[in-house]
Scaffold this motif. Structure first.
Motif, mmCIF file in Angstrom:
data_model
loop_
_atom_site.group_PDB
_atom_site.id
_atom_site.type_symbol
_atom_site.label_atom_id
_atom_site.label_comp_id
_atom_site.label_asym_id
_atom_site.label_seq_id
_atom_site.Cartn_x
_atom_site.Cartn_y
_atom_site.Cartn_z
ATOM 1 N N GLN A 164 7.981 44.691 52.511
ATOM 2 C CA GLN A 164 7.341 43.408 52.764
ATOM 3 C C GLN A 164 8.429 42.364 53.035
ATOM 4 O OE1 GLN A 164 4.206 42.573 53.096
ATOM 5 N NE2 GLN A 164 3.158 44.446 52.441
ATOM 6 N N LEU A 165 8.314 41.661 54.155
ATOM 7 C CA LEU A 165 9.344 40.704 54.556
ATOM 8 C C LEU A 165 9.027 39.271 54.146
ATOM 9 C CD1 LEU A 165 10.086 42.069 58.139
ATOM 10 C CD2 LEU A 165 11.331 42.537 56.027
ATOM 11 N N ARG A 166 7.882 39.027 53.493
ATOM 12 C CA ARG A 166 7.560 37.656 53.070
ATOM 13 C C ARG A 166 8.592 37.135 52.075
ATOM 14 N NH1 ARG A 166 2.971 35.676 54.986
ATOM 15 N NH2 ARG A 166 1.377 37.122 55.742
ATOM 16 N N GLY A 167 9.103 38.037 51.237
ATOM 17 C CA GLY A 167 10.143 37.631 50.293
ATOM 18 C C GLY A 167 11.373 37.118 51.004
ATOM 19 N N GLN A 168 11.693 37.714 52.162
ATOM 20 C CA GLN A 168 12.842 37.256 52.934
ATOM 21 C C GLN A 168 12.613 35.852 53.476
ATOM 22 O OE1 GLN A 168 14.132 40.016 55.931
ATOM 23 N NE2 GLN A 168 15.727 38.667 56.715
ATOM 24 N N VAL A 169 11.363 35.544 53.889
ATOM 25 C CA VAL A 169 11.049 34.194 54.351
ATOM 26 C C VAL A 169 11.285 33.188 53.230
ATOM 27 C CG1 VAL A 169 9.213 32.678 55.172
ATOM 28 C CG2 VAL A 169 9.413 34.991 56.096
ATOM 29 N N LEU A 170 10.860 33.535 52.015
ATOM 30 C CA LEU A 170 11.087 32.655 50.874
ATOM 31 C C LEU A 170 12.582 32.449 50.629
ATOM 32 C CD1 LEU A 170 10.057 31.033 48.467
ATOM 33 C CD2 LEU A 170 9.945 33.166 47.156
ATOM 34 N N GLU A 171 13.380 33.502 50.755
ATOM 35 C CA GLU A 171 14.836 33.374 50.586
ATOM 36 C C GLU A 171 15.421 32.438 51.643
ATOM 37 O OE1 GLU A 171 16.458 37.281 50.708
ATOM 38 O OE2 GLU A 171 15.542 37.923 48.812
ATOM 39 N N ILE A 172 14.926 32.533 52.868
ATOM 40 C CA ILE A 172 15.403 31.650 53.937
ATOM 41 C C ILE A 172 15.095 30.196 53.593
ATOM 42 C CG2 ILE A 172 15.012 30.969 56.336
ATOM 43 C CD1 ILE A 172 14.491 33.987 56.907
ATOM 44 N N VAL A 173 13.861 29.934 53.169
ATOM 45 C CA VAL A 173 13.472 28.565 52.821
ATOM 46 C C VAL A 173 14.346 28.026 51.694
ATOM 47 C CG1 VAL A 173 11.617 27.174 51.821
ATOM 48 C CG2 VAL A 173 11.103 28.798 53.642
ATOM 49 N N THR A 174 14.583 28.839 50.679
ATOM 50 C CA THR A 174 15.414 28.419 49.549
ATOM 51 C C THR A 174 16.822 28.062 50.013
ATOM 52 O OG1 THR A 174 14.135 29.820 48.043
ATOM 53 C CG2 THR A 174 16.317 29.113 47.297
ATOM 54 N N SER A 211 13.400 30.530 63.556
ATOM 55 C CA SER A 211 13.620 31.347 64.751
ATOM 56 C C SER A 211 14.410 32.587 64.350
ATOM 57 C CB SER A 211 14.399 30.558 65.811
ATOM 58 O OG SER A 211 13.647 29.453 66.270
ATOM 59 N N HIS A 212 13.783 33.740 64.494
ATOM 60 C CA HIS A 212 14.461 35.021 64.218
ATOM 61 C C HIS A 212 14.414 35.825 65.515
ATOM 62 C CE1 HIS A 212 10.181 35.923 63.289
ATOM 63 N NE2 HIS A 212 10.277 34.925 62.430
ATOM 64 N N HIS A 213 15.407 35.579 66.354
ATOM 65 C CA HIS A 213 15.396 36.039 67.740
ATOM 66 C C HIS A 213 15.300 37.551 67.868
ATOM 67 C CE1 HIS A 213 17.551 32.171 67.432
ATOM 68 N NE2 HIS A 213 16.904 31.870 68.544
ATOM 69 N N TYR A 214 15.924 38.275 66.937
ATOM 70 C CA TYR A 214 15.899 39.742 66.967
ATOM 71 C C TYR A 214 15.147 40.303 65.762
ATOM 72 C CZ TYR A 214 19.499 39.151 70.530
ATOM 73 O OH TYR A 214 20.198 38.785 71.654
ATOM 74 N N GLY A 215 14.247 39.499 65.185
ATOM 75 C CA GLY A 215 13.485 39.943 64.030
ATOM 76 C C GLY A 215 14.072 39.425 62.735
ATOM 77 N N LEU A 216 13.219 39.331 61.713
ATOM 78 C CA LEU A 216 13.681 38.861 60.407
ATOM 79 C C LEU A 216 14.763 39.755 59.830
ATOM 80 C CD1 LEU A 216 10.341 37.734 58.739
ATOM 81 C CD2 LEU A 216 12.368 36.321 59.050
ATOM 82 N N ARG A 251 17.338 40.840 61.167
ATOM 83 C CA ARG A 251 18.678 40.449 61.616
ATOM 84 C C ARG A 251 18.879 38.936 61.544
ATOM 85 N NH1 ARG A 251 20.489 43.129 67.108
ATOM 86 N NH2 ARG A 251 22.494 42.449 66.255
ATOM 87 N N PHE A 252 18.029 38.253 60.748
ATOM 88 C CA PHE A 252 18.122 36.794 60.674
ATOM 89 C C PHE A 252 19.470 36.338 60.133
ATOM 90 C CE2 PHE A 252 16.430 32.608 60.752
ATOM 91 C CZ PHE A 252 16.912 31.964 59.622
ATOM 92 N N ASP A 253 20.083 37.106 59.245
ATOM 93 C CA ASP A 253 21.396 36.729 58.709
ATOM 94 C C ASP A 253 22.438 36.639 59.821
ATOM 95 O OD1 ASP A 253 21.099 38.556 55.561
ATOM 96 O OD2 ASP A 253 20.361 36.590 56.190
ATOM 97 N N GLU A 254 22.265 37.433 60.901
ATOM 98 C CA GLU A 254 23.206 37.409 62.028
ATOM 99 C C GLU A 254 22.790 36.388 63.087
ATOM 100 O OE1 GLU A 254 24.355 41.507 63.466
ATOM 101 O OE2 GLU A 254 22.561 41.992 62.301
ATOM 102 N N PHE A 255 21.521 36.462 63.493
ATOM 103 C CA PHE A 255 21.035 35.640 64.598
ATOM 104 C C PHE A 255 19.807 34.861 64.152
ATOM 105 C CE2 PHE A 255 23.083 39.336 66.499
ATOM 106 C CZ PHE A 255 23.968 38.747 67.387
#
Length: 497
Positions: A342-352, A374-379, A381-385
């Motif tokens: 589940q990637l919703r937790g990653q969205v919360l980490e981004i917001v934090t 904006s997660h150009h290549y998907g969540l 790879r958000f840490d990179e792009f």
């Protein structure tokens, strides 16, 4: 809407008998006589496309309670149209609950005014996506939902400009007084000030106290199950007959003890079980080999679920399911058979992380500003792009706040219509303009002309303003065609501050 709205829910109490359904509508309208100056009135049906809603393996199974109930009370399309016409003739606002996508289309064809989402479908994302396409007001019941789930559904509909009402609801039939949790109405009103809040009631039909208390707590929409008992058709334990409806409409106050907790209540085991039994399960539509990521073209969503099955409520663009073993066609997908991410937790980490960077830079964000991720290549790879953005204003001029986390790169793009100027507020970045690198720190100003290809990267993290001419969402051209092909490269959040 200036007066409280009273929604009368027939559910399957038409009993598959059109004359009885029409008689019920007329009897409830008569029960409302004399209250027209106090309330507005609506009448609600439920639609299920039974030939697809019930999975093929369960059809005709009288030993399954709800399958038997739904099949025995089947009505034709013409019969439902006749019920809708009678509702309109009696002056009711028309409302309907769809339990599958085909039923949303039927609601549109029948010209029904409002769509109601049942609690068991509150996070049925495939169904919500279809409902969002309909040009209808939406009422949604929240029984069993967590605050995070209510946040997500509220944000989903508000971003699509929907007229939304949230209903406090407890899915126990009937609901005892000590489980009514009427204080939840205040919690919802405080947390979601931009939506109406109501009360969907399942207490004993003789209980006339709770509705008055809910009114005092600020609810403005009320839903009540109704029934017209006859020698042939008996009433159930939570539906009100016409006399009980009159008593219910007259009620306005009740004891404070019914209010319950001011925090989000925890649903009971029986409520969880009840909700799960009404949800659609995920079934395979073809043989699926082991080590395969499930996609929408491999599965269907159908009723009823079995114990341990993945449900439509768990299926969303943030969910990944990879089979641990081969699953034959037309079989339920069990949690034990898949690995789940589940990637919703990653969205919360981004917001934090974004909030922390804004705080570090003493950057003030205007209230009620939406956050665009904006997660150009998907969540993944958000840490990179990636990049997060708040649009402050977008008129003939535009101002945005942009945040990049440490180590992020924004891929190369250009604009044909707008010229933009970046003002670095906190941190640092390197920006390439037509391939020429330039380093910038807090206080630096960089202008990007029309047609200039630009990309930027930050090592430590950065917050910067973009000031430009009007932003057109179709005026961003990425040099990597894979980005434009990714239709799910944006996530928007309303309640993030």
């Amino acid at each position: 809407m200036t007066k409280p709205l009273m929604v009368f829910e027939m559910a399957n109490n038409h009993m598959g008998d059109l004359p009885h359904g029409i008689a019920t509508i007329r009897a409830i309208r008569e029960a409302c006589h004399g209250f027209e100056d106090d309330f507005d009135f609506a009448f609600k049906l439920q639609y299920r496309d039974l030939d697809t809603f019930i999975h093929a393996s369960a059809r005709g199974h009288d030993d399954i309670k709800y399958v038997k109930r739904f099949e025995e009370t089947r009505l034709s399309d013409d019969a439902f149209r006749a019920l809708v016409a009678e509702m309109e003739a009696q002056g009711f606002i028309t409302v309907c609950t769809p339990f599958d996508e085909a039923s949303v289309a039927r609601i549109e064809e029948h010209g029904i005014h409002t769509i109601k989402i049942a609690s068991c479908s509150f996070t049925d994302w495939p169904l919500l996506e279809r409902i969002a396409q309909a040009d209808k007001p939406v009422i949604a019941s929240t029984a069993g939902a967590t605050l995070d789930e209510i946040d997500n559904v509220t944000s989903f509909f508000l971003h699509r400009g929907k007229d939304l009402t949230l209903m406090h609801c407890v899915a126990e039939y009937p609901t005892p007084d000590e489980a009514l949790q009427v204080n939840q109405i205040e919690l919802l009103r405080t947390r979601y000030p931009d939506v109406r809040v109501g009360y969907s009631t399942h207490e004993s039909p003789d209980n006339t106290f709770a509705v008055g208390l809910a009114l005092a707590k600020g609810a403005s929409v009320f839903e009540k199950h109704v029934v017209l008992p006859t020698d042939r058709y008996a009433a159930n334990a939570y539906s009100a007959n016409p006399a009980q409806i009159r008593a219910w409409l007259e009620a306005c106050r009740r004891a404070q003890a019914i209010c319950g907790s001011r925090e989000r209540y925890q649903p009971s085991a029986s409520e969880r079980s009840s909700l799960h039994s009404l949800r659609r399960g995920v079934f395979t539509t073809r043989d699926v080999p082991a080590a395969t990521e499930l996609s929408a073209d491999m599965v269907e969503f159908a009723f009823p679920p079995v114990e341990g099955q993945v449900t439509a409520n768990e299926w969303s663009k943030y969910a990944r399911f990879v089979t641990r073993e081969a699953i034959p066609a037309s079989q339920p997908v069990l949690h034990s058979q898949v690995g789940e991410t589940q990637l919703r937790g990653q969205v919360l980490e981004i917001v934090t992380a974004v909030k922390a960077l804004l705080k570090a830079g003493n950057v003030v964000v205007p209230g009620k500003s939406d956050l665009e991720i904006s997660h150009h290549y998907g969540l993944e790879r958000f840490d990179e792009f990636g990049l997060t953005m708040v649009t402050v204003v977008n008129r003939e001029y535009c101002k945005k706040l942009l945040v990049m986390l440490p180590g992020q790169t924004h891929p190369e793009q250009y604009h044909q219509k707008k010229e933009e100027t970046f003002v670095v507020l906190h941190g640092s970045l390197t920006i390439w303009l037509d391939g020429e690198a330039r380093d910038a720190r807090a206080g630096d100003v960089i202008t990007v002309g029309r047609g200039v290809k630009h990309t930027f990267k930050t090592t430590e993290g950065v917050v910067f303003e973009e000031i430009s001419s009007t932003h057109d969402k179709y005026d961003s051209y990425y040099t990597d065609p894979a980005i434009a092909a990714n239709v799910s490269r944006k996530t928007w959040l309303t309640y993030w501050m």
